[in-house]
Design an enzyme around this catalytic site. Structure first.
Site, PDB file in Angstrom:
ATOM      1  N   TRP A 296      -9.007 -26.134 -42.156  1.00  0.00           N
ATOM      2  CA  TRP A 296     -10.224 -25.911 -42.944  1.00  0.00           C
ATOM      3  C   TRP A 296     -11.426 -26.575 -42.279  1.00  0.00           C
ATOM      4  CZ3 TRP A 296     -12.795 -29.672 -46.273  1.00  0.00           C
ATOM      5  CH2 TRP A 296     -12.206 -30.931 -46.290  1.00  0.00           C
ATOM      6  N   ASP A 297     -11.183 -27.392 -41.265  1.00  0.00           N
ATOM      7  CA  ASP A 297     -12.272 -27.948 -40.460  1.00  0.00           C
ATOM      8  C   ASP A 297     -13.219 -26.847 -39.994  1.00  0.00           C
ATOM      9  OD1 ASP A 297     -10.106 -29.666 -40.564  1.00  0.00           O
ATOM     10  OD2 ASP A 297     -10.369 -30.434 -38.534  1.00  0.00           O
TER      11      ASP A 297
ATOM     12  N   GLU B 299      -6.402 -37.359 -48.333  1.00  0.00           N
ATOM     13  CA  GLU B 299      -4.950 -37.170 -48.232  1.00  0.00           C
ATOM     14  C   GLU B 299      -4.175 -38.453 -48.510  1.00  0.00           C
ATOM     15  OE1 GLU B 299      -5.015 -35.496 -44.316  1.00  0.00           O
ATOM     16  OE2 GLU B 299      -4.754 -33.447 -45.058  1.00  0.00           O
TER      17      GLU B 299
ATOM     18  N   LYS C 279      -9.213 -41.918 -47.899  1.00  0.00           N
ATOM     19  CA  LYS C 279      -9.160 -41.631 -46.465  1.00  0.00           C
ATOM     20  C   LYS C 279     -10.449 -40.965 -46.000  1.00  0.00           C
ATOM     21  CE  LYS C 279      -6.417 -38.930 -43.156  1.00  0.00           C
ATOM     22  NZ  LYS C 279      -5.550 -37.731 -43.061  1.00  0.00           N
ATOM     23  N   GLN C 280     -10.895 -39.978 -46.740  1.00  0.00           N
ATOM     24  CA  GLN C 280     -12.105 -39.267 -46.350  1.00  0.00           C
ATOM     25  C   GLN C 280     -12.782 -38.736 -47.598  1.00  0.00           C
ATOM     26  OE1 GLN C 280      -9.731 -35.888 -44.325  1.00  0.00           O
ATOM     27  NE2 GLN C 280     -11.701 -34.961 -44.726  1.00  0.00           N
TER      28      GLN C 280
END
Lengths: 768, 768
Positions: free
Chosen positions: B358-359, B489, B601-602
């Protein structure tokens, strides 16, 4: 479709037809063992059809390199596997130069029997070989309980329609592999092949673990019952020792080969003594002779059945099923060696690896405790005690400190060897089972000394784990336990699993109770334990803060404890409304779909109510049973027994019997189409529980009192079971209109039947 | 410690010392490619030190058999891997019979340069061989953009202190393997080795996928710049073709070998034409000559930089970092082939496999859209459109129906190839990114026709997925989405991830909006789409029921949307209070500990606020930023850029700059100690976003309006960036006290700067 080729019989497992399709299933079902070693019911002679060869020695394992898709920190590097051990049962046979192999013969009058009363396996049949030679074969084999490193084979061939030569080539083969290797590696190194006259052995060691094993054989032959001494030809290969004997026979002659086998291992001997010990074992066995060895075997099993048998009248399949379970449990574990445990497949297969799951504490201890001497259950507890340091190391790897312990999900030697994060790291309720095992043992045996000498250290380490694992929730203003997997493995990484939170709270409270008792009654021990564990009373106050303020998810409207936070956000559709084509869901649905569904793999909230029945009212149990039972798919062999027991406890015998049927003949009827991989040994204890705790209503309460509440399924005429309660043998008999208690001991026994106190004088019978 | 041996330079990546420890890292950093193929910066000559050899061809992959520990239903059988392709760069070299190998020589004056302005790689150095012979070497190599199946090498050796023989043995080697095979298997079969005069090729095909590839080489040699024709010795091996040329040299002589290489593949040719095409490619290249080919290359890069460059004054490392990112993104993907995509490592390594995450939609489309012609972003959208049927199949495997689609987490050809249930099955927010990519493209390009011709089909399939994936919660009286993994994640199998729920609701609403638009403005298309997708208006009402009643976890006290249900049950401790020894937590903590921690994480909730900034007030963004930023560990290269952009949008430039620095030179300074495995290609787009959308404040809104809000970090003197907005080239320049907009097109451009409308006439400059 279920397989159901096993002939119903009260005391034996019997197969009356030879069907190549059933060979692997029968190899599992007819497995033999003595608690120290065991083997699948592989044929002695060559077999070119599909077969799964397996011989296993308790405590001898191999740490296979872990295989994963995506590594997570904390995963164990190795997965300890039950190890296929050198084969000593094999005998190559040629009839007039043609290899004898059931896969190439015409077979008639085939009968295979596993005699559970006496503990032996036999086969008899007529075979016509490709060359037209007809033979009649009778083969009998057992693994001795009395001499627990030894097994014996009697193998008879009658020449029906020919004269000529029969060649027997018995062998020891150490060139064996596991079916379930992760990387197709060989696990054994062969050190020495020792040949001799009619006897010989191979010394081998396992790679990495360096267990040394000597595997010996000793041969004797008779012709028409007269001992003969044909010339021995010796073939020594890298990993195999074969002796070959040619016997001239005339039509009608009966030739018999006796083969005695033995393992000796470095668990019990110095390495340099292994070969002489195994050779002397087989020598002694031969001198004693097959029949005398068999007499010992029969007596050993008589002794076992005396305190463990369950008799069911009016349902021969149920009778066969329950005896099969009791028989296999005894073949797997005898309780004499605290280094051994009860693997999920016992000695009947390789799958799952490891030997020890929480099944031992939750299911097996109740069985062994009630049917054997207290020392047996104690050995199971000592197994965990001896692995406490490894459990502390295991917890340290996951970030815990100060002596907190997390017992592994699956283990051989105390090290974790499972590698799914949602199980390995999160199915932490297993830690509670360790403490429950002690609690259960103390209640049953009243041996509080075990707590003092060993148990408390385990309990303190586990209390520390729960204290550290819980955290304060600012939102809930209570302690929560986040990110767990409960007994229902169809939920992963959930928050506040009722069962886990309940066990955590209880573990802390029980540990503190025991600490108080020890402080008042065993002052010296108290100081020793505090010293050894670096425990202070202040620390226990912090534990209690967690226990006293533990959060439990509860729905007020339905008045039920929720399996976990958010359970009622799910779409709740009872299992019975689920299309049959969707079952079992673990074969039909992707994992995410299973996880977000409401379906329960095995008892979870109900498992808690089963373990702590005395803390919930009957109405509460009913309410929770009515909420959770319809959502439970029982896709674990460990599930129905708990539901069966709870159903009986709330007087729902039809439901209890329905659930009992789901486990009673799980392997014999191969419900899950997987018996070829081995039997479900640990769940067999659950079936026993369904009868004794479920129908019989047996309980031993925290105050040490024994109680019964016998009920009977309407399908049965009667049933009876025997237990060994603190050294007294008690038999409970229940028919449709009678209930009898027989005290076979020299002591008066006090018990409660249906809440009323009953006294049974020594060696007396009481009819209620 | 970070590596920082790269010499700062505005336009080049430069290494000034030879250090064997840096070879693998430099092989990644100095990688070259042209969007269709690429290769790590492996040495042409032999190298016996540690090296990671890699040449890659876009669209050529191998489905390696999945490796897992524990299989779950629904896992894909294969994991599509970027495939190491036959090596055509290799030249064995001997100096007076001694193999030339940097690992055995004394090296001085070493310089390696990757010239990003012109698109070539060079090395120069002096070497003393074990036999004392000294040489001066200059080697230059590039992969042509103009002729995108071709690459060229110029390799010069000057004899410093000897006369004698230099042997060049250029080769094509198809006997290559992947470093990351799951089962150590060979992925290629060699079909034909074609030898000839100075040129030759090998035809090979991939196993299973049967991609055919011809790899050709063509050789030319000069001595002191005069073409020479030494005798060619040909060595044909199973998987390798080598030509050997011995050249007699005198002290001071300069010998040059030119090697031209080419791949042709069955993606573009008939199999029987592959060899002649590859041979003709290298023949043409040779005839054109190295210098002319290089001129083309320089022009190609001039054209790319014209619409993509970012100039930073006052910080040469920042300048080098941002150009490196823009350069690598262009080397990885040129946008001319809708079958290709942007793999996380591009052509610089193998890890992760697959080419499409999905990047692409979340990070890469904004970059390619703003720096290239609209057709490039459209090709990325068409890539997904062309895989729609596979996405529908993928959803069917997971139990969805009626044309619902779930795009894969990782893919090459539309099939899922990742195998962690918590990602593969549960990280479903990726489906929303597919629709967002379309939305973003339409806003930027105003090309609504794409929605009509292609986009709506994708959107309908995804709306169906969300409709089916949500379920009604009786407890909440709203729709919930259970069991997901969000962009963060470090949470798995959570309920009601704000980001996922928000995207789900938005996808449905945007799809219905587009359907309405098409219904009114493209009647025929509307009927065609309804017919093709079997859609009824009634069905969309059911979708809207879900969208209208979607549940979002929200905390009233803090007035923040919660990342998921129960987030506030966690122990909330800001990252800055976490001991440094515990970082990065993904290397220090077991997975369960990470999961139950509050650490992010992000960007997750903040990712949603970034994507839909216009739907949240500045105060809301501030509040959520202040809540989540302190808990974010940014252990994904995709995280800091989003935080940087949001920080800039709430006028927190120091924070924005701090976050920008975390990605700006991720690979050049090797923050994560893993650059030897390849570069983080997709996250490079994030760094571009930090400058253009973050500092520059560029937005294109749903109504099609373009806006800027340029700010500048106090550490910089000035920066400028160029974008291609609907065919107009706009340059934005911002210094500490000036802001300029330059319109390099023939059209007037309307934009908003800091919310005020600004008109820039054609080919004009405006200073604000």
């Amino acid at each position: 479709m279920n397989k159901n080729y096993i002939v119903p019989n009260e005391w034996s497992i019997i197969e009356n037809d030879f069907d190549a399709e059933n060979v692997e299933a029968s190899e599992s079902l007819f497995s033999i063992g003595n608690g120290a070693l065991g083997q699948r019911a592989n044929f002695e002679e060559d077999y070119s059809g599909k077969t799964f060869q397996g011989s296993y020695i308790g405590g001898i394992y191999y740490p296979d390199k872990t295989r994963v898709g995506w590594w997570k920190n904390g995963y164990p590097e190795y997965f300890a596997k039950v190890l296929n051990a050198p084969n000593w049962i094999g005998i190559h046979i040629k009839i007039n130069e043609v290899i004898f192999d059931l896969n190439t013969c015409k077979i008639s009058d085939f009968k295979r029997e596993l005699n559970m009363k006496e503990g032996w396996l036999s086969r008899s049949f007529n075979a016509e070989l490709p060359n037209g030679n007809k033979i009649e074969v009778f083969a009998k084999r057992f693994i001795s309980i009395e001499f627990n490193e030894v097994g014996a084979i009697e193998y008879k061939i009658k020449a029906i329609n020919f004269s000529g030569e029969i060649t027997f080539s018995p062998y020891v083969d150490a060139g064996i592999m596991n079916e379930d290797t992760n990387y197709d590696e060989f696990f054994w190194e062969i050190l020495e092949v020792v040949e001799g006259e009619n006897s010989g052995c191979i010394l081998s060691k396992t790679l990495k673990t360096e267990f040394h094993v000597s595997t010996a054989m000793q041969i004797a032959l008779t012709l028409n019952n007269e001992e003969i001494f044909p010339v021995q030809q010796t073939i020594v290969e890298d990993k195999k020792l074969t002796y070959s004997y040619a016997v001239d026979v005339k039509e009608g002659d009966v030739t018999t080969i006796f083969k005695f086998g033995s393992y000796t291992t470095s668990l019990n001997y110095k390495i340099e003594e292994l070969n002489s010990a195994s050779l002397s074992n087989v020598q002694n066995a031969k001198e004693l002779g097959f029949e005398k060895l068999l007499d010992f075997q029969i007596k050993s099993w008589q002794k076992i059945w005396k305190t463990a048998d369950i008799v069911i009248e009016g349902d021969i399949e149920a009778q066969q099923g329950i005896r099969f379970n009791i028989f296999q449990l005894n073949q797997t574990y005898m309780g004499t060696d605290a280094r051994l445990n009860i693997g999920p497949k016992g000695f009947t297969g390789e799958k799952y690896g490891g030997s020890t799951y929480w099944d031992t504490e939750a299911y097996c201890i109740p069985f062994y405790m009630a049917t054997k001497d207290a020392s047996v259950a104690k050995n199971l507890l000592l197994y965990r005690y001896n692995q406490l340091n490894k459990a502390i190391e295991n917890a340290e790897k996951l970030g815990f400190k100060n002596g907190a312990a997390l017992y592994p999900m699956v283990t051989m030697n105390g090290e974790e060897c499972h590698n799914e994060w949602e199980i390995t790291f999160e199915e932490i309720h297993r830690n509670g089972a360790m403490v429950y095992g002690i609690y259960n043992y103390v209640n049953f045996t009243q041996d509080f000394d075990y707590v003092v000498t060993n148990g408390l250290e385990v309990m303190i380490a586990i209390a520390r784990f729960w204290h550290q694992r819980a955290n304060w929730s600012d939102a809930k203003k209570q302690f929560v336990i986040l990110g767990v997997t409960g007994p229902n493995e169809y939920e992963n990484n959930i928050n506040n699993n009722f069962y886990t939170n309940y066990l955590a709270k209880w573990c802390i409270e029980y540990t503190v109770d025991c600490l108080n008792k020890v402080q008042h009654n065993f002052t010296e021990d108290f100081d020793r334990i505090l010293d050894k564990t670096n425990l202070t009373i202040e620390e226990t106050y912090n534990w209690l803060k967690v226990a006293d303020n533990m959060y439990f998810p509860f729905n007020k409207e339905k008045q039920v404890f929720l399996q976990q936070d958010g359970f009622l956000d799910k779409e709740i559709i009872p299992v019975e409304k689920l299309d049959k084509s969707q079952r079992p869901i673990n074969q039909k649905w992707s994992w995410d779909r299973i996880l977000r569904s409401c379906y329960i793999k095995q008892a979870d909230v109900l498992q808690g109510m089963y373990l702590f029945e005395d803390r919930f009212s009957k109405e509460e149990v009913e309410r929770h049973f009515d909420f959770y039972e319809p959502l439970t798919v029982h896709e674990s062999s460990l599930s129905p027994c708990v539901h069966s027991i709870l159903a009986a406890s709330i007087d729902r015998m039809p439901k209890a019997y329905e659930q009992y049927l789901r486990t009673a003949r799980l392997d014999l009827d191969d419900y899950n189409h997987e018996v070829h991989e081995g039997c479900h040994i640990t769940s067999m204890a659950g079936t026993w529980m369904s009868v004794v705790q479920g129908f019989g209503g047996m309980r031993v309460w925290e105050n040490g009192l024994l109680s019964f509440n016998p009920q009977i399924p309407k399908e049965w005429k009667s049933y009876s079971f025997t237990i060994n309660f603190r050294g007294s043998i008690i038999k409970v008999y229940k028919s449709q209109n009678e209930c009898k208690f027989i005290n076979e001991s020299d002591k008066e026994i006090k018990m409660f039947v249906d809440k009323k106190e009953v006294l049974i004088p020594a060696n007396q019978l009481i009819i209620l």
